[in-house]
Design a protein around this motif. Structure first.
Motif, PDB file in Angstrom:
ATOM      1  N   ARG A  52      46.698  -0.320  10.698  1.00 20.75           N
ATOM      2  CA  ARG A  52      47.114  -0.562  12.077  1.00 20.75           C
ATOM      3  C   ARG A  52      45.994  -0.310  13.077  1.00 20.75           C
ATOM      4  O   ARG A  52      46.121  -0.675  14.255  1.00 20.75           O
ATOM      5  N   GLY A 147      47.916   2.079  23.317  1.00 23.98           N
ATOM      6  CA  GLY A 147      48.002   1.291  22.092  1.00 23.98           C
ATOM      7  C   GLY A 147      47.466   2.008  20.874  1.00 23.98           C
ATOM      8  O   GLY A 147      47.597   1.496  19.750  1.00 23.98           O
ATOM      9  N   GLN A 149      47.107   4.643  17.739  1.00 24.67           N
ATOM     10  CA  GLN A 149      48.072   4.950  16.690  1.00 24.67           C
ATOM     11  C   GLN A 149      48.089   6.445  16.352  1.00 24.67           C
ATOM     12  O   GLN A 149      47.040   7.089  16.274  1.00 24.67           O
ATOM     13  N   ASP A 195      57.545   4.454  16.190  1.00 22.89           N
ATOM     14  CA  ASP A 195      57.723   3.194  15.467  1.00 22.89           C
ATOM     15  C   ASP A 195      58.468   3.381  14.153  1.00 22.89           C
ATOM     16  O   ASP A 195      59.180   2.476  13.700  1.00 22.89           O
ATOM     17  N   SER A 215      55.338   7.785  12.575  1.00 23.01           N
ATOM     18  CA  SER A 215      54.320   6.868  13.086  1.00 23.01           C
ATOM     19  C   SER A 215      54.679   6.491  14.504  1.00 23.01           C
ATOM     20  O   SER A 215      55.846   6.202  14.808  1.00 23.01           O
ATOM     21  N   THR A 217      53.029   4.886  18.585  1.00 19.23           N
ATOM     22  CA  THR A 217      52.006   4.177  19.348  1.00 19.23           C
ATOM     23  C   THR A 217      51.944   4.765  20.746  1.00 19.23           C
ATOM     24  O   THR A 217      52.987   4.996  21.376  1.00 19.23           O
TER      25      THR A 217
END
Length: 221
Positions: A52, A147, A149, A195, A215, A217
């Motif tokens: 990602r 944006g 991760q 996410d 996980s 963002t």
């Protein structure tokens, strides 16, 4: 009787993390040098995280420990990976184990402003009181670009205090566990969009506690 203050640092403080991890880093390295051999789920999660993040992206492996194997995995995906740890002994051993990779003595709770593309916390939250979770996530959010991760791996539970070392050393150490709700809430409050959040049972050779994989963002704007 002496009135001199105790030299033992406050449990869960940065100085306490250094004290306990400098003392057990070699023990941990012997136990987990080949950790990936028996953890296919963890490998899949970390590989997915790396996928990602765009190749060349800056990522921190916070609380990298003495093995350096998470940093190694991220770097093998073409990421600009840096492993950080409060313990000088952990960093020394990680550099010896992975001489081609980068490691530094840094506090994961004080990295705001780094403009990272990704951050992995692989069991790095257990050494500090649960009351510091919100501050840690806020610092990580401030270190990640919009944006960016985030991957958190933590042991599930409600423990929060000093215990006999679950890793089997002779030390008494600070040990905090987390619920899925606590991690989701802290991440959301710190400007992350969650996410995915998956829980797995412990493998036969692990501490018998379920693992949480979150996980997220970093929100844009």
């Amino acid at each position: 009787m002496s009135d001199a203050p105790s030299s033992v640092p406050e449990p869960g403080s940065a100085a306490d993390v250094v004290r306990t991890w400098d003392a057990r880093a070699d023990h941990y390295l012997r136990m987990f040098r080949h950790e990936w051999d028996g953890k296919p789920f963890d490998l899949d999660v970390l590989n997915a995280f790396a996928g990602r993040v765009a190749e060349g992206g800056r990522v921190y492996d916070v609380g990298c420990g003495p093995c350096g194997h998470v940093t190694e995995l991220l770097a093998a995906h073409g990421l600009d990976a840096l492993g950080i740890d409060l313990s000088p002994r952990c960093v020394t051993l990680a550099r010896q184990e992975r001489p081609a990779r980068r490691f530094a003595v840094m506090d994961q709770r004080d990295i705001a402003g780094e403009r990272l593309d990704g951050l992995v916390s692989y069991y790095s939250l257990h050494d500090q009181p649960k009351g510091q979770l919100a501050a840690a996530l806020t610092s990580w959010a401030a270190a990640l670009r919009p944006g960016g991760q985030l991957l958190i791996v933590a042991k599930e539970g409600t423990g929060d205090g000093v215990v006999d070392d679950p890793l089997g050393s002779d030390l008494r150490v600070y040990w905090a566990e987390f619920t899925e709700y606590e991690l989701r809430t802290a991440a959301g409050d710190a400007a992350f969009r969650v996410d995915d959040c998956t829980v797995r049972e412990a493998y036969d050779d692990e501490i018998p506690t379920r693992r949480i994989y979150l996980s997220a963002t970093r929100h844009r704007g």
